[in-house]
Scaffold this motif. Structure first.
Motif, PDB file in Angstrom:
ATOM      1  N   THR A 273       0.855  -1.194   0.000  1.00 15.73           N
ATOM      2  CA  THR A 273       0.000   0.000   0.000  1.00 15.73           C
ATOM      3  C   THR A 273       0.890   1.243   0.000  1.00 15.73           C
TER       4      THR A 273
ATOM      5  N   ALA B 258      -8.764   6.008  -4.434  1.00 21.74           N
ATOM      6  CA  ALA B 258      -7.857   4.883  -4.216  1.00 21.74           C
ATOM      7  C   ALA B 258      -7.827   4.054  -5.494  1.00 21.74           C
ATOM      8  N   HIS B 259      -6.630   3.571  -5.849  1.00 19.27           N
ATOM      9  CA  HIS B 259      -6.459   2.727  -7.026  1.00 19.27           C
ATOM     10  C   HIS B 259      -5.897   1.396  -6.557  1.00 19.27           C
ATOM     11  N   PHE B 260      -6.463   0.297  -7.080  1.00 22.12           N
ATOM     12  CA  PHE B 260      -6.088  -1.028  -6.589  1.00 22.12           C
ATOM     13  C   PHE B 260      -5.855  -1.966  -7.773  1.00 22.12           C
TER      14      PHE B 260
ATOM     15  N   TYR C  90      -7.985  -4.478 -12.066  1.00 22.97           N
ATOM     16  CA  TYR C  90      -7.762  -3.108 -11.610  1.00 22.97           C
ATOM     17  C   TYR C  90      -9.103  -2.423 -11.360  1.00 22.97           C
TER      18      TYR C  90
ATOM     19  N   LYS D 224     -11.346   5.280  -0.797  1.00 26.38           N
ATOM     20  CA  LYS D 224     -10.485   4.504   0.084  1.00 26.38           C
ATOM     21  C   LYS D 224     -11.289   3.603   1.020  1.00 26.38           C
TER      22      LYS D 224
ATOM     23  N   ILE E  99     -12.455   0.026  -0.434  1.00 26.91           N
ATOM     24  CA  ILE E  99     -11.544  -0.980  -0.987  1.00 26.91           C
ATOM     25  C   ILE E  99     -11.915  -2.376  -0.510  1.00 26.91           C
TER      26      ILE E  99
ATOM     27  N   SER F 206      -0.916  -7.872  -4.700  1.00 24.48           N
ATOM     28  CA  SER F 206      -1.766  -6.692  -4.814  1.00 24.48           C
ATOM     29  C   SER F 206      -0.986  -5.419  -4.486  1.00 24.48           C
TER      30      SER F 206
ATOM     31  N   ALA G 214      -1.953  -1.155  -3.738  1.00 27.68           N
ATOM     32  CA  ALA G 214      -2.972  -0.114  -3.566  1.00 27.68           C
ATOM     33  C   ALA G 214      -2.308   1.252  -3.488  1.00 27.68           C
TER      34      ALA G 214
ATOM     35  N   VAL H 245      -3.377   4.833  -2.207  1.00 25.91           N
ATOM     36  CA  VAL H 245      -4.450   5.433  -1.411  1.00 25.91           C
ATOM     37  C   VAL H 245      -4.153   6.910  -1.152  1.00 25.91           C
TER      38      VAL H 245
END
Length: 338
Positions: free
Chosen positions: A159, A167-169, A232, A237, A240, A332, A334, A336
């Motif tokens: 993270t 937020a991008h995950f 994706y 946030k 998530i 993964s 993230a 944030v």
């Protein structure tokens, strides 16, 4: 000439391409041959291009949905060339001189690893003869390059705080290469989960049912010796974990959904339609043929691909889902808001 002249780089290939009227085929092919084999890289022009690339790097860093792709690849391909950012870094860009490019060409550009591909209304034999005359003076050169294998990936979770609003995950896993017999089955599975159609399982759940996301995609990229699957999404946030719970639920749903009568057949027809439509784009078709020749030594016709899709069973999709789209063993990353 009008039309378009452009270039791009991928993890494994460099491509120069042009789209012009048939009457300009001679000139366009002259340009492509000249760029490919006779570039001079004058220092003055190189300095200007460095500034352009540095601006491009800054643009990508300002775009979280682009930046997360590059950072994720460095996680899933740690300490490996496949994990390097294609644009490079500020330090590497500043360090380049003309000699670096000449050395790169000497090591990597060989006639046994170059394909000229063309699609259009011009007679194929005529186009071949025109290009043959332009290329016959190029000295023959062969190289065999080897890249260290990627294996034994241990899932990691990372993270990173950034000055962003959303937020991008991204989550993903290593997957079969372009030579693997399961590649078309995995392509179908990816399409079912989060492909470009608005009826993919993740799109329907995350966006249409719960309204958690605006942007969502799932991809399977097959390279010559490895592949990668990725999911994706971008959200608030605080949402998530909700998104991840929905994704896990939808992945498990695939195992039951594939056993329902008619479901698998409908998904097969959908991806066959998408593949057929993609061949309507001449530029995309020419690029596909070139990649196929370089990677496989042949151009796979669409009927062969259709047969591979048709042979995919529900059991095969369930097995692939559990192997590659299992959240517990996916890496993964993230981004944030800080």
């Amino acid at each position: 000439m009008g039309g378009e002249l452009n270039a791009f780089t991928t993890k494994e290939k460099i491509c120069f391409h042009a789209s012009v009227l048939d009457v300009h085929f001679h000139k366009a092919s002259d340009l492509l041959v000249d760029i490919s084999f006779h570039s001079t890289f004058p220092e003055k022009e190189l300095e200007k291009e460095k500034k352009v690339i540095l601006e491009e790097i800054s643009m990508y860093l300002d775009s979280a949905d682009d930046a997360i792709q590059d950072d994720f690849e460095s996680l899933i391909f740690p300490n490996h060339p496949m994990g390097k950012n294609l644009l490079g870094t500020t330090e590497t860009i500043h360090s380049f001189s003309s000699q670096h490019f000449f050395d790169f060409i000497e090591r990597n550009v060989a006639t046994n690893r170059i394909v000229f591909s063309s699609v259009g209304t011009m007679d194929a034999d005529m186009a071949m003869e025109i290009v043959r005359k332009k290329l016959e003076a190029i000295p023959k050169k062969e190289t065999r390059l080897h890249r260290n294998a990627v294996f034994n990936l241990k899932p990691t979770r990372s993270t990173v705080e950034k000055p962003i609003q959303q937020a991008h995950f991204m989550m993903g896993n290593l997957a079969p290469s372009i030579h693997h017999r399961d590649k078309y089955s995995l392509m179908l599975l990816n399409n079912i989960l989060g492909g470009p159609a608005s009826n993919s399982l993740l799109y329907l759940a995350l966006r249409e049912k719960y309204g958690y996301v605006y942007s969502l995609e799932s991809n399977y990229n097959a390279f010559t010796d490895i592949g990668i699957v990725q999911i994706y999404f971008a959200t608030e946030k605080r949402q998530i974990q909700k998104c991840l719970s929905v994704i896990e639920k939808e992945m498990c749903k695939v195992d039951k959904l594939m056993t329902k009568k008619g479901k698998l057949e409908a998904y097969k027809e959908q991806i066959k339609g998408q593949l057929a439509m993609s061949e309507e784009n001449n530029q995309a078709y020419a690029l596909m043929m070139a990649r196929s020749l370089l990677d496989l030594g042949l151009v796979e016709d669409i009927e062969t691909i259709f047969k591979e899709v048709e042979c995919t069973t529900a059991e095969k999709l369930i097995d692939l889902r559990q192997q590659y789209f299992n959240p517990s063993n996916m890496t993964s990353l993230a981004f944030v808001p800080n």
